[in-house]
Design an enzyme around this catalytic site. Structure first.
Site, PDB file in Angstrom:
ATOM      1  N   HIS A  14       2.664   6.135  -2.635  1.00  0.00           N
ATOM      2  CA  HIS A  14       3.742   7.116  -2.750  1.00  0.00           C
ATOM      3  C   HIS A  14       4.489   7.079  -4.073  1.00  0.00           C
ATOM      4  O   HIS A  14       5.161   8.043  -4.432  1.00  0.00           O
ATOM      5  CB  HIS A  14       4.700   6.976  -1.571  1.00  0.00           C
ATOM      6  CG  HIS A  14       4.023   7.307  -0.282  1.00  0.00           C
ATOM      7  ND1 HIS A  14       3.693   8.592   0.085  1.00  0.00           N
ATOM      8  CD2 HIS A  14       3.568   6.512   0.709  1.00  0.00           C
ATOM      9  CE1 HIS A  14       3.076   8.578   1.252  1.00  0.00           C
ATOM     10  NE2 HIS A  14       2.984   7.325   1.662  1.00  0.00           N
ATOM     11  N   ARG A  34       0.839  -1.203   0.000  1.00  0.00           N
ATOM     12  CA  ARG A  34       0.000   0.000   0.000  1.00  0.00           C
ATOM     13  C   ARG A  34       0.873   1.251   0.000  1.00  0.00           C
ATOM     14  O   ARG A  34       0.630   2.202  -0.733  1.00  0.00           O
ATOM     15  CB  ARG A  34      -0.923  -0.012   1.217  1.00  0.00           C
ATOM     16  CG  ARG A  34      -1.788   1.233   1.315  1.00  0.00           C
ATOM     17  CD  ARG A  34      -1.394   2.018   2.574  1.00  0.00           C
ATOM     18  NE  ARG A  34      -2.060   3.302   2.578  1.00  0.00           N
ATOM     19  CZ  ARG A  34      -1.413   4.451   2.720  1.00  0.00           C
ATOM     20  NH1 ARG A  34      -0.116   4.483   2.854  1.00  0.00           N
ATOM     21  NH2 ARG A  34      -2.063   5.585   2.728  1.00  0.00           N
TER      22      ARG A  34
END
Length: 118
Positions: free
Chosen positions: A81, A76
């Site tokens: 990011h 995740r």
């Protein structure tokens, strides 16, 4: 101020994210690659379940080490990011290979913990 969400709610969030993906079956990889909305729908729900796992209590995760909590959290983190460089091969593999077993494991955790599934 919103009330704190507990482990039961977070586990339910994980199941709901997986079930949302399941409601939109993909015929094959070329169909997945050609459908931008579907790809980002799947990506968002993987992010949601990763965030829910991140917010589960350490105690619950420690009681159930058979579930790859840390691996999902890290995935995740990468997806959120490194959003300009999403590896769609990984997203496809998660959807096709890993979500069914994660769903099964989360259901077992909920049963073990005495949490009701919605």
């Amino acid at each position: 101020m919103k009330p704190a969400r507990g482990d039961s709610s977070r586990l339910q969030d994980i199941l709901e994210a997986i079930e949302a993906i399941e409601r939109h079956p993909v015929k094959d990889r070329p169909a997945f690659d050609s459908d931008e909305l579907l790809r980002f729908f799947v990506l968002k729900h993987i992010e949601i379940l990763g965030e829910a796992i991140f917010k589960l209590s350490t105690e619950l995760k420690d009681r159930h080490p058979q579930v790859p909590w840390n691996k999902v959290e890290k995935t995740r983190h990468i997806l959120v990011h490194d959003y300009f460089d999403v590896n769609w091969d990984i997203v496809w593999r998660i959807m096709e290979q890993h979500l069914p077993s994660l769903k099964h494991e989360v259901q077992k955790v909920m049963k073990f913990e005495g949490f009701k599934s919605a």
